[in-house]
Write a protein that holds these residues in place. Structure first.
Motif, PDB file in Angstrom:
ATOM      1  N   ASP A 197     102.934  37.281  68.862  1.00 48.22           N
ATOM      2  CA  ASP A 197     103.174  38.383  67.928  1.00 48.22           C
ATOM      3  C   ASP A 197     104.416  38.124  67.078  1.00 48.22           C
ATOM      4  OD1 ASP A 197     102.590  41.029  66.900  1.00 48.22           O
ATOM      5  OD2 ASP A 197     104.370  41.684  67.975  1.00 48.22           O
ATOM      6  N   PHE A 198     105.415  37.481  67.703  1.00 47.36           N
ATOM      7  CA  PHE A 198     106.669  37.185  66.986  1.00 47.36           C
ATOM      8  C   PHE A 198     106.430  36.199  65.853  1.00 47.36           C
ATOM      9  CE2 PHE A 198     109.953  33.922  66.604  1.00 47.36           C
ATOM     10  CZ  PHE A 198     111.007  34.670  66.100  1.00 47.36           C
ATOM     11  N   GLU A 199     105.644  35.152  66.109  1.00 48.01           N
ATOM     12  CA  GLU A 199     105.406  34.134  65.086  1.00 48.01           C
ATOM     13  C   GLU A 199     104.787  34.745  63.833  1.00 48.01           C
ATOM     14  OE1 GLU A 199     106.352  31.142  65.037  1.00 48.01           O
ATOM     15  OE2 GLU A 199     107.014  30.822  67.096  1.00 48.01           O
ATOM     16  N   GLN A 200     103.844  35.660  64.025  1.00 52.69           N
ATOM     17  CA  GLN A 200     103.184  36.271  62.869  1.00 52.69           C
ATOM     18  C   GLN A 200     104.146  37.151  62.079  1.00 52.69           C
ATOM     19  OE1 GLN A 200     100.151  35.636  61.777  1.00 52.69           O
ATOM     20  NE2 GLN A 200     100.380  37.047  60.044  1.00 52.69           N
ATOM     21  N   SER A 207     117.969  27.858  64.409  1.00 49.49           N
ATOM     22  CA  SER A 207     118.798  28.614  65.355  1.00 49.49           C
ATOM     23  C   SER A 207     118.571  30.118  65.200  1.00 49.49           C
ATOM     24  CB  SER A 207     120.272  28.281  65.133  1.00 49.49           C
ATOM     25  OG  SER A 207     121.106  29.051  65.980  1.00 49.49           O
ATOM     26  N   ALA A 208     118.459  30.578  63.951  1.00 52.46           N
ATOM     27  CA  ALA A 208     118.209  32.005  63.717  1.00 52.46           C
ATOM     28  C   ALA A 208     116.857  32.422  64.280  1.00 52.46           C
ATOM     29  CB  ALA A 208     118.272  32.310  62.221  1.00 52.46           C
ATOM     30  N   LYS A 209     115.861  31.547  64.163  1.00 54.12           N
ATOM     31  CA  LYS A 209     114.535  31.877  64.699  1.00 54.12           C
ATOM     32  C   LYS A 209     114.566  31.962  66.214  1.00 54.12           C
ATOM     33  CE  LYS A 209     109.709  30.450  64.433  1.00 54.12           C
ATOM     34  NZ  LYS A 209     108.751  29.451  63.882  1.00 54.12           N
ATOM     35  N   GLU A 210     115.312  31.066  66.857  1.00 54.02           N
ATOM     36  CA  GLU A 210     115.421  31.114  68.318  1.00 54.02           C
ATOM     37  C   GLU A 210     116.114  32.394  68.779  1.00 54.02           C
ATOM     38  OE1 GLU A 210     117.406  27.591  69.481  1.00 54.02           O
ATOM     39  OE2 GLU A 210     115.793  26.235  68.871  1.00 54.02           O
ATOM     40  N   ILE A 211     117.156  32.788  68.065  1.00 55.85           N
ATOM     41  CA  ILE A 211     117.865  34.023  68.418  1.00 55.85           C
ATOM     42  C   ILE A 211     116.959  35.232  68.228  1.00 55.85           C
ATOM     43  CG2 ILE A 211     119.788  35.528  67.786  1.00 55.85           C
ATOM     44  CD1 ILE A 211     121.370  33.003  67.088  1.00 55.85           C
ATOM     45  N   ALA A 212     116.197  35.248  67.137  1.00 55.46           N
ATOM     46  CA  ALA A 212     115.267  36.356  66.895  1.00 55.46           C
ATOM     47  C   ALA A 212     114.195  36.422  67.979  1.00 55.46           C
ATOM     48  CB  ALA A 212     114.616  36.194  65.523  1.00 55.46           C
ATOM     49  N   MET A 238     114.575  35.429  71.118  1.00 52.21           N
ATOM     50  CA  MET A 238     115.228  35.969  72.312  1.00 52.21           C
ATOM     51  C   MET A 238     115.367  37.481  72.216  1.00 52.21           C
ATOM     52  SD  MET A 238     118.124  33.248  73.584  1.00 52.21           S
ATOM     53  CE  MET A 238     118.920  33.025  72.003  1.00 52.21           C
ATOM     54  N   GLU A 239     115.689  37.996  71.040  1.00 50.54           N
ATOM     55  CA  GLU A 239     115.788  39.447  70.863  1.00 50.54           C
ATOM     56  C   GLU A 239     114.442  40.117  71.115  1.00 50.54           C
ATOM     57  OE1 GLU A 239     117.316  40.341  67.052  1.00 50.54           O
ATOM     58  OE2 GLU A 239     119.365  39.688  67.498  1.00 50.54           O
ATOM     59  N   ALA A 240     113.364  39.497  70.629  1.00 54.38           N
ATOM     60  CA  ALA A 240     112.032  40.071  70.848  1.00 54.38           C
ATOM     61  C   ALA A 240     111.684  40.097  72.333  1.00 54.38           C
ATOM     62  CB  ALA A 240     110.992  39.270  70.073  1.00 54.38           C
ATOM     63  N   LYS A 241     112.038  39.051  73.063  1.00 56.07           N
ATOM     64  CA  LYS A 241     111.770  39.022  74.505  1.00 56.07           C
ATOM     65  C   LYS A 241     112.611  40.058  75.240  1.00 56.07           C
ATOM     66  CE  LYS A 241     110.316  34.172  74.782  1.00 56.07           C
ATOM     67  NZ  LYS A 241     110.600  32.837  75.376  1.00 56.07           N
ATOM     68  N   VAL A 242     113.868  40.206  74.844  1.00 56.76           N
ATOM     69  CA  VAL A 242     114.743  41.197  75.493  1.00 56.76           C
ATOM     70  C   VAL A 242     114.204  42.611  75.274  1.00 56.76           C
ATOM     71  CG1 VAL A 242     117.025  42.264  75.358  1.00 56.76           C
ATOM     72  CG2 VAL A 242     116.826  39.788  75.483  1.00 56.76           C
ATOM     73  N   LYS A 243     113.739  42.906  74.069  1.00 52.66           N
ATOM     74  CA  LYS A 243     113.184  44.239  73.786  1.00 52.66           C
ATOM     75  C   LYS A 243     111.919  44.495  74.602  1.00 52.66           C
ATOM     76  CE  LYS A 243     113.252  45.525  69.430  1.00 52.66           C
ATOM     77  NZ  LYS A 243     113.110  45.470  67.955  1.00 52.66           N
ATOM     78  N   LYS A 244     111.096  43.454  74.787  1.00 49.19           N
ATOM     79  CA  LYS A 244     109.898  43.602  75.616  1.00 49.19           C
ATOM     80  C   LYS A 244     110.268  43.861  77.068  1.00 49.19           C
ATOM     81  CE  LYS A 244     105.534  43.418  76.717  1.00 49.19           C
ATOM     82  NZ  LYS A 244     104.611  44.513  76.329  1.00 49.19           N
ATOM     83  N   LEU A 245     111.249  43.136  77.573  1.00 51.31           N
ATOM     84  CA  LEU A 245     111.700  43.341  78.956  1.00 51.31           C
ATOM     85  C   LEU A 245     112.300  44.730  79.129  1.00 51.31           C
ATOM     86  CD1 LEU A 245     113.302  39.829  79.539  1.00 51.31           C
ATOM     87  CD2 LEU A 245     111.319  40.736  80.734  1.00 51.31           C
TER      88      LEU A 245
END
Length: 509
Positions: A215-218, A323-328, A330-337
């Motif tokens: 979902d993040f990639e899209q 680097s910005a994409k990796e951080i984004a 991680m934010e998406a995974k944290v919000k899901k958790l």
């Protein structure tokens, strides 16, 4: 005896089937407490992992890459290099069995069910900190310290941090592209994953996170990801209005010096000017731009671009984008958790706010009471409770007497939001709590007097509305706290504030 490949295959199939039956047997038992439920889930998880590892070995055997299984089956059929001899293969196997029993004459018959039944009584070791209380609360103090001591964080209370840590989209984009923020997000995500695996061992977390990635990639490709909508700023660039300082508010160089060297350096860098020198030199260089356009300034004031930077500009920009994409991500995974652990986060915040109003002795007494309640539940887990009238349960886990329920309303749970959602069991305890310290403290925090007008009021909003109506009816200055505010001594006697203060001064209380 069990060294042959076919015997290993048979034993592996038997182990998998036995583990499957044990999983079904364990899940049929309803655990009485949350601790027992967590132990059961970890026990089932361990058995499932054992069955999966055994199945992987079976797959390798059936693939038969070295033809060992094929050769063993051929040997059982008596096929040799000289031809087929069934009797020779039979006697060779009989000789092997006799030789084994000759070497082990006193071999004990082992019942494998004994070892597997012991798995149902096993209590897996689960590592929880004291703050986590066996998975009931989160322990984010380490991440909280990183947050308040960083440039992207604010100095706030721990209870307020529990509200904002799940909202990384509110942090400015420029502050996210730093190593400090990246390390913070990595530690936060690692802890949330580890906590979820300990508290929900049967959940397939990898599948949930893979859905987040797809979902993040899209969304990231379309520029619709929350907090990262403007794709033009992926490389860390910020709009000029966020960096260029408005010099209309400063009339002298001395006023510019008061904002500090770091902000002066940032403002000079945004204009492409040199950022070195003393504090006064930086302020003078920046003050020149107030009345002089940049194209008319002397070139000596501008910073010289590095040749290496010019050559590697494209590579650096691509690296910052990745680097910005990796951080984004991680934010998406944290919000899901955080959405998966929403109930735990709410429970943690309530526990923190509750502890702030309790003394150490009261917290210890409450902890001992919870442990006693859990032990009483586990002692009576095998007893079937007879409750045809559907009466509420008492503290001992049994239905209370019907006459006692009708007379006093015992067994009913009353919650008071003013007391921090504290539960009072029984009508009598609920009525008495309005004069206790917990309710008085809650009313004082709201700035409302604890008078008889507020009896039976447990909601904060209702208390505020009632106090507002009283003020409108009587006037703000007509309330007399000396005569209307009530206090309770150690013996349970009720006095107004004036009487209580006089008796206290006389040493009678």
């Amino acid at each position: 005896m069990s060294a042959t490949l076919l015997e290993v295959t048979r034993a592996a199939h038997e182990e998998v089937e036995r583990l499957e039956r044990l999983v079904v047997t364990d899940l049929q038992n309803v655990p009485p407490t949350s601790k027992d439920r967590l132990l059961q889930q970890h026990r089932v998880r361990n058995m499932i992992e054992t069955a999966m590892s055994t199945t992987e070995k079976l797959v390798e055997i059936y693939e038969d890459k070295d033809n060992a299984r094929k050769d063993e089956i051929a040997a059982l059929g008596g096929q040799t290099a000289t031809g087929t001899n069934v009797f020779s293969a039979f006697y060779d196997r009989l000789k092997e069995i006799r030789e084994y029993h000759r070497k082990h004459p006193s071999g004990r018959l082992v019942d494998p069910n004994e070892d597997y039944e012991a798995l149902l009584k096993e209590e897996p070791v689960i590592e929880f900190s004291g703050e986590e209380a066996f998975g009931r609360y989160l322990d984010l103090h380490e991440m909280y310290n990183q947050y308040i001591n960083s440039k992207f964080g604010d100095v706030i209370e721990y209870s307020a941090y529990l509200d904002v840590f799940s909202q990384p989209e509110k942090i400015p984009r420029k502050l996210k592209l730093t190593r400090q923020y990246r390390e913070y997000m990595e530690n936060l995500m690692e802890y949330l994953i580890y906590f979820f695996q300990r508290t929900e061992p049967l959940e397939d977390l990898d599948r949930k996170l893979s859905e987040v990635v797809s979902d993040f990639e899209q969304k990231y490709a379309d520029g619709k990801l929350e907090g990262w909508e403007n794709r033009g700023q992926e490389n860390g660039d910020v709009p000029p209005q966020h960096t260029v300082m408005d010099l209309d508010y400063y009339s002298t160089v001395e006023e510019l010096m008061e904002i500090g060297p770091e902000k002066l350096k940032e403002a000079l860098g945004a204009l492409g000017l040199k950022t070195g020198g003393t504090l006064q030199q930086r302020a003078e260089r920046l003050f020149l731009t107030k009345h002089t356009p940049l194209e008319k300034l002397d070139r000596k004031h501008f910073a010289k671009p590095s040749r290496a930077v010019e050559q590697n500009g494209f590579a650096k920009s691509k690296q910052e984008t990745d680097s910005a994409k990796e951080i984004a991500l991680m934010e998406a995974k944290v919000k899901k958790l955080c959405s998966l652990l929403e109930e735990t986060i709410v429970r943690t915040k309530q526990n923190v706010e509750k502890k702030q109003a309790l003394t150490y002795e009261e917290m210890e007494a409450e902890r001992e009471e919870e442990e006693t309640h859990v032990e009483s539940e586990s002692d009576d887990e095998d007893q079937q409770i007879y409750n045809p009238l559907k009466l509420p349960m008492g503290w001992d886990g049994k239905p209370i007497p019907y006459w006692l329920y009708k007379l006093h309303g015992l067994g009913q749970e009353f919650k008071c939001e003013i007391c921090g959602n504290y539960s009072y069991w029984g009508r009598r305890a609920f009525e008495r709590h309005f004069k206790e310290w917990r309710h008085q403290h809650g009313m004082r925090c709201l700035g409302i007097p604890n008078t008889k007008n507020f009896n039976e009021i447990t909601s904060i909003e209702e208390a505020k509305e009632l106090w507002k109506r009283i003020q409108e009816r009587q006037g703000v200055n007509k309330w007399r706290p000396d005569l209307e505010e009530e206090y309770e001594d150690q013996e349970g006697n009720i006095y107004n504030k004036k009487t209580y203060t006089d008796l206290q001064r006389q040493g009678l209380i």
